[in-house]
Design a protein around this motif. Structure first.
Motif, PDB file in Angstrom:
ATOM      1  N   THR A 106       0.813  -1.230   0.000  1.00 46.00           N
ATOM      2  CA  THR A 106       0.000   0.000   0.000  1.00 46.00           C
ATOM      3  C   THR A 106       0.841   1.272   0.000  1.00 46.00           C
ATOM      4  O   THR A 106       0.294   2.362  -0.178  1.00 46.00           O
ATOM      5  N   VAL A 156      -0.018   0.914  -6.236  1.00 46.03           N
ATOM      6  CA  VAL A 156      -1.131   1.021  -5.285  1.00 46.03           C
ATOM      7  C   VAL A 156      -1.150   2.391  -4.610  1.00 46.03           C
ATOM      8  O   VAL A 156      -2.199   3.036  -4.531  1.00 46.03           O
ATOM      9  N   ASP A 157      -0.001   2.857  -4.144  1.00 49.68           N
ATOM     10  CA  ASP A 157       0.064   4.166  -3.496  1.00 49.68           C
ATOM     11  C   ASP A 157      -0.384   5.271  -4.448  1.00 49.68           C
ATOM     12  O   ASP A 157      -1.169   6.145  -4.073  1.00 49.68           O
ATOM     13  N   LEU A 162      -4.214   5.120  -4.852  1.00 47.61           N
ATOM     14  CA  LEU A 162      -4.943   5.615  -3.684  1.00 47.61           C
ATOM     15  C   LEU A 162      -4.773   7.122  -3.496  1.00 47.61           C
ATOM     16  O   LEU A 162      -5.696   7.803  -3.033  1.00 47.61           O
ATOM     17  N   GLN A 181      -6.469   4.495   2.698  1.00 51.55           N
ATOM     18  CA  GLN A 181      -5.065   4.166   2.970  1.00 51.55           C
ATOM     19  C   GLN A 181      -4.737   4.371   4.453  1.00 51.55           C
ATOM     20  O   GLN A 181      -4.091   3.525   5.067  1.00 51.55           O
ATOM     21  N   GLN A 184      -3.855   1.208   6.814  1.00 58.89           N
ATOM     22  CA  GLN A 184      -2.535   1.054   7.425  1.00 58.89           C
ATOM     23  C   GLN A 184      -2.617   1.015   8.944  1.00 58.89           C
ATOM     24  O   GLN A 184      -1.850   0.296   9.591  1.00 58.89           O
ATOM     25  N   HIS A 213       2.922   7.139   5.859  1.00 59.99           N
ATOM     26  CA  HIS A 213       2.512   5.730   5.871  1.00 59.99           C
ATOM     27  C   HIS A 213       3.070   4.998   7.088  1.00 59.99           C
ATOM     28  O   HIS A 213       2.345   4.276   7.772  1.00 59.99           O
TER      29      HIS A 213
END
Length: 180
Positions: free
Chosen positions: A14, A19-20, A23, A34, A38, A94
């Motif tokens: 993620t 994917v990042d 999102l 996200q 997480q 993140h």
């Protein structure tokens, strides 16, 4: 060990392209899906991690304060914008959410149910209040996203915050109402 590696792998997936990038295209993707994804992965990882524990209530309360600070800091519109401008800050964001989830799990484990209930009500109320600010403001708060995206985010966050609030109330009513 296998579940821990799975949670770490999902976390890394993620945080990296594609994917990042996917999102980050919408405020709902970055700040809702996200972020909470997480946090949940961090909590699941914390459940598997036996080497780290918070020994007493003062450490657990401190952990909740740290988690809340991290969450609020990364909820500030300027922080969201900067995390989209600087890739290293995005990765710090993140990591903060993942570690925050781990700390939250370790903090809630062993705390009195009254503290858990009060925190759940306060946290969900904070989400609802944040959603209402984004909903009622007709000025752009996050310059990375559009005003329409900001209003869409507010609707989803409002539903999410109310759902958590109702879940906590039901937990209090049914879990605490049981006679032993």
């Amino acid at each position: 060990m296998g579940k821990s590696l799975l949670y770490l792998a999902l976390f890394f997936i993620t945080t990296l392209p594609p994917v990042d990038d996917y999102l980050d295209r919408t405020m709902v993707g970055k700040v809702l899906i996200q972020t909470f994804g997480q946090i949940i992965l961090g909590m699941l990882f914390g459940r598997e991690l036996k080497a780290f524990s918070l020994k007493d209530d003062s450490q657990r309360i401190s952990g909740i304060i740290i988690f809340t600070f991290l969450f609020i800091f990364w909820s500030i519109p300027r922080s969201v914008d900067l995390s989209e401008i600087y890739p290293w800050l995005d990765q710090l964001y993140h990591l903060s959410m993942f570690v925050g989830g781990l700390i939250l799990y370790k903090s809630l484990t062993g705390l009195n149910r009254i503290v858990k209930g009060a925190y759940g009500l306060l946290f969900s109320s904070m989400l609802v209040a944040t959603a209402l600010v984004y909903k009622w403001k007709n000025t752009l708060l996050c310059s990375t996203y559009t005003l329409e995206d900001q209003h869409t985010y507010s609707r989803y966050l409002l539903v999410f915050g109310i759902a958590i609030y109702i879940s906590v109330v039901l937990w209090i009513v049914f879990k605490w109402g049981k006679r032993r």
